[in-house]
Design an enzyme around this catalytic site. Sequence first.
Site, PDB file in Angstrom:
ATOM      1  N   ASP A  81       0.832  -1.216   0.000  1.00 15.78           N
ATOM      2  CA  ASP A  81       0.000   0.000   0.000  1.00 15.78           C
ATOM      3  C   ASP A  81       0.864   1.264   0.000  1.00 15.78           C
ATOM      4  O   ASP A  81       1.742   1.420   0.851  1.00 15.78           O
ATOM      5  CB  ASP A  81      -0.887   0.057   1.244  1.00 15.78           C
ATOM      6  N   GLU A 296     -11.814  -1.423   1.897  1.00 16.68           N
ATOM      7  CA  GLU A 296     -10.479  -1.028   2.334  1.00 16.68           C
ATOM      8  C   GLU A 296     -10.029   0.302   1.725  1.00 16.68           C
ATOM      9  O   GLU A 296     -10.416   0.665   0.624  1.00 16.68           O
ATOM     10  CB  GLU A 296      -9.458  -2.095   1.923  1.00 16.68           C
TER      11      GLU A 296
HETATM   12  C1  FRU Z   1      -4.837  -3.363   1.871  1.00 24.31           C
HETATM   13  C2  FRU Z   1      -4.592  -3.582   3.347  1.00 24.31           C
HETATM   14  C3  FRU Z   1      -4.918  -2.329   4.139  1.00 24.31           C
HETATM   15  C4  FRU Z   1      -4.065  -2.481   5.360  1.00 24.31           C
HETATM   16  C5  FRU Z   1      -2.835  -3.188   4.833  1.00 24.31           C
HETATM   17  C6  FRU Z   1      -2.245  -4.204   5.774  1.00 24.31           C
HETATM   18  O1  FRU Z   1      -3.836  -3.844   1.059  1.00 24.31           O
HETATM   19  O2  FRU Z   1      -5.345  -4.661   3.814  1.00 24.31           O
HETATM   20  O3  FRU Z   1      -6.295  -2.225   4.401  1.00 24.31           O
HETATM   21  O4  FRU Z   1      -3.806  -1.257   5.942  1.00 24.31           O
HETATM   22  O5  FRU Z   1      -3.227  -3.832   3.635  1.00 24.31           O
HETATM   23  O6  FRU Z   1      -1.083  -4.761   5.248  1.00 24.31           O
END
Ligand code: FRU
Length: 451
Positions: A81, A296
Amino acid sequence: MVDKSANIELSRRSILKTTGAIGAAGLALPFGTGSGAALETGEASQWTREHANSIELTDDTTAPVINENSDVISDDYWIWDTWPLRYRDGSIAKINGWQVVFSLTASKDLVPGARHNEATIRYFYSRNGHDWQEGGTAFENPLGHHQWAGSAMYDQSEDQIYHFYTATSPEPEFRQRLALGKGASLRTSPHGVELTGDQEHVIIGEADGDLYQTLEQSREQGIVYAFRDPWYFEHPETGEDLVVFEGNTPTEGDSPDDPQSYNGNVGVMRATNDELTEWELLPPNLEAIEVNQQLERPHYVFNNGKWYLFVLSHKFTFAPGLSGPDALYGFVSDSLYGEYEPLNGSGLVLANPESAPFQAYSWLAMPHGNDVLIESFENFRGLDDTSRGEIGLDEVGHLPPEEQKELFGGTLAPSLKLQLEGTETRVVSELNDGHFLPSGGSNKGANGNNR
Ligand code: FRU
């Protein structure tokens, strides 16, 4: 580091939030956006089973297959991310010619599945928005055992970064709280960018058990839990400081077989002081009850007077009886708590192609002129194309570590350009690597002034 102009800026912000009906125009403030009136909350819009039942991959909603030879931006770390440093108005910051992005990272010594429990936010910088150089860690002493996704805002007059992130406890619990790290600034040189200054870290949001399900409430439901991914933005009309985040609505579901256990929502919070250290929870503005467990990394693009709300979701978090791909989904409304309509009828905006259903994830939509630029990371390649006898996502974790690493990208994926046309979207082109381009201007324009 706070100079005089910062004080002027602070008082402007206080005025904006307390003038009520007078409004910014009445005060002839030179700053444009704030009306001074406070936002009105309302009922959450629903992403319904009927909408989700119409999910269909078409040329307009499907990404091209990623060419395997794209460059990696770090030799030492997996990155996933990623979010750009933006100014308060939402536009991508360019400071003395440099742009900065922040990514969740973890050592490449780890197998990809272990990265979530070790996630550390690091920064990268670039002059052109697509060739990235590695900086260091974003924080010295952040909250949480590790940190998950967030957003970062640079206030020019204060010369400081407000960094919103998720403070997460170790697995298997993964308790999540919303945090702010503030106080850092940037030192630039012809050769690069360095983060400087001491940061203060505060928790700004915790699940309350009423609007937002707590970890304890979610346990019986037996699926993944969410209270994370704070995305900062300034309300384009009222000037209020807001955050949207990924949450769950408390529901009665008591097992993963019960559709009620799938209760993803988009949460909203509002700052109650100018320092942005105190916040109040507002009701969610979008829910996916009996539809999907995870909405998300919610984030906005403002275009032609419309609020485009984007979220990500996984195939495995759709409720029993529904199916949808790992994809970027989107909704559009006239206001923060307006009636959100799913884009393209179903909500599907950008799916991985059927022959590479897990090739990318964590898409981030950013304004780019009248279009939208979408960034993501390379996830797992060569999985789940059963026509080629490939192994499934569930099986990856049982492979030898080196094979798991070989299948995982862990770097920025090629960015894609998307056209927005009211409630319809269309993928129009692919760029050759991960782009964050400031040319989109401010992420504003809810009054039709798309900048
Ligand atoms: C999306 C996610 C986010 C979280 C992160 C954890 O890729 O699930 O929601 O912050 O990855 O690694």
